[in-house]
Design a protein around this motif. Structure first.
Motif, mmCIF file in Angstrom:
data_model
loop_
_atom_site.group_PDB
_atom_site.id
_atom_site.type_symbol
_atom_site.label_atom_id
_atom_site.label_comp_id
_atom_site.label_asym_id
_atom_site.label_seq_id
_atom_site.Cartn_x
_atom_site.Cartn_y
_atom_site.Cartn_z
ATOM 1 N N ARG A 43 0.837 -1.215 0.000
ATOM 2 C CA ARG A 43 0.000 0.000 0.000
ATOM 3 C C ARG A 43 0.863 1.252 0.000
ATOM 4 O O ARG A 43 0.579 2.214 -0.717
ATOM 5 C CB ARG A 43 -0.948 0.012 1.196
ATOM 6 C CG ARG A 43 -2.060 -1.001 1.088
ATOM 7 C CD ARG A 43 -3.191 -0.764 2.078
ATOM 8 N NE ARG A 43 -2.777 -0.884 3.467
ATOM 9 C CZ ARG A 43 -3.183 -0.065 4.442
ATOM 10 N NH1 ARG A 43 -4.008 0.940 4.193
ATOM 11 N NH2 ARG A 43 -2.786 -0.247 5.690
ATOM 12 N N ALA A 46 2.372 1.647 -3.461
ATOM 13 C CA ALA A 46 1.363 2.176 -4.392
ATOM 14 C C ALA A 46 1.165 3.673 -4.169
ATOM 15 O O ALA A 46 1.004 4.435 -5.129
ATOM 16 C CB ALA A 46 0.042 1.428 -4.225
ATOM 17 N N ILE A 82 -7.100 3.547 -6.405
ATOM 18 C CA ILE A 82 -5.845 2.795 -6.408
ATOM 19 C C ILE A 82 -5.990 1.567 -5.516
ATOM 20 O O ILE A 82 -6.306 1.684 -4.335
ATOM 21 C CB ILE A 82 -4.673 3.677 -5.936
ATOM 22 C CG1 ILE A 82 -4.562 4.916 -6.840
ATOM 23 C CG2 ILE A 82 -3.369 2.881 -5.930
ATOM 24 C CD1 ILE A 82 -3.612 5.983 -6.336
ATOM 25 N N VAL A 84 -4.425 -2.467 -4.340
ATOM 26 C CA VAL A 84 -3.233 -3.279 -4.127
ATOM 27 C C VAL A 84 -3.684 -4.725 -4.016
ATOM 28 O O VAL A 84 -4.725 -5.006 -3.425
ATOM 29 C CB VAL A 84 -2.518 -2.849 -2.823
ATOM 30 C CG1 VAL A 84 -1.441 -3.824 -2.437
ATOM 31 C CG2 VAL A 84 -1.933 -1.459 -2.976
ATOM 32 N N LEU A 105 -1.607 -1.938 -8.212
ATOM 33 C CA LEU A 105 -0.290 -2.520 -7.974
ATOM 34 C C LEU A 105 -0.577 -3.972 -7.631
ATOM 35 O O LEU A 105 -0.921 -4.310 -6.498
ATOM 36 C CB LEU A 105 0.457 -1.820 -6.836
ATOM 37 C CG LEU A 105 1.850 -2.372 -6.553
ATOM 38 C CD1 LEU A 105 2.761 -2.225 -7.771
ATOM 39 C CD2 LEU A 105 2.469 -1.688 -5.352
ATOM 40 N N ARG A 180 1.821 4.526 -16.205
ATOM 41 C CA ARG A 180 1.952 4.878 -14.800
ATOM 42 C C ARG A 180 1.768 6.361 -14.641
ATOM 43 O O ARG A 180 1.223 6.909 -13.784
ATOM 44 C CB ARG A 180 3.329 4.442 -14.275
ATOM 45 C CG ARG A 180 3.420 4.516 -12.777
ATOM 46 C CD ARG A 180 4.696 3.942 -12.262
ATOM 47 N NE ARG A 180 5.867 4.666 -12.707
ATOM 48 C CZ ARG A 180 6.319 5.792 -12.141
ATOM 49 N NH1 ARG A 180 5.721 6.305 -11.128
ATOM 50 N NH2 ARG A 180 7.385 6.383 -12.611
#
Length: 180
Positions: A43, A46, A82, A84, A105, A180
């Motif tokens: 985390r 990310a 976002i 993970v 991620l 990215r």
């Protein structure tokens, strides 16, 4: 009685040369009792790899409908979502329909299986970025995790260089779809 979350204070000096992002990041991150050290450091990675203005940690694992990090408009609309780990592709596709940008991620022990069976379902999603780093890198960071985390991260030419307590680590960022 339920165990309390462990609070970690993180200080990250970020120099993302690839994107022109130079920030001193400070975060307080709660680690749920069921969360592994590997997921906690993923985390934080990310947070650095996909950092943009306004990104913040959510309640994450405690609230199934929220991502690990996000940024929102004043009216509540999600700008960036976002995640993970290795979420179900339907969850990621749904997030992509409702957020301006989705980043994942992808990491964990089941990553090779996830890449074979689920990544192909997501490659065509236009506002999605899926990236990975080496699991050995995450495992080493997890072994070094403490309540107070201090990282110096430089990202250049698609590689993360991380300084932690006098130790230097590096890993490539593999971008499987999106930018990215």
């Amino acid at each position: 009685m339920a165990l309390p979350s462990t609070v970690h204070k993180a200080s990250i000096q970020l120099s993302d040369i690839d994107r022109g992002v130079y920030e001193s990041l400070q975060a307080t991150v709660a680690r749920h009792p069921s969360e592994t050290a590997e997921r906690l450091v993923a985390r934080l990675l990310a947070y650095a790899i996909f950092h943009e203005e306004g990104v913040q940690f959510t309640k994450g694992i405690c609230v199934g409908e929220e991502p690990d990090l996000w940024s929102k408009e004043a009216d509540g609309r999600v700008l960036s979502w976002i995640e993970v780990g290795v979420p179900e592709p339907e969850r990621v596709a749904k997030a992509a329909r409702h957020a301006g940008r989705v980043a994942l991620l992808a990491c964990g022990n089941s990553l090779p299986h996830w890449e074979r069976h689920h990544l192909p379902k997501l490659v065509g999603v236009g506002n999605l970025t899926v990236a990975t780093v080496e699991q050995a890198f995450i495992n080493r960071l997890a072994a070094l995790v403490q309540r107070s985390i201090s990282w110096e991260i430089t990202i250049t030419e698609g590689t993360v260089y991380l300084q932690i307590g006098g130790e230097s680590l590096e890993t490539p960022i593999a971008v499987h779809c999106g930018a990215r």
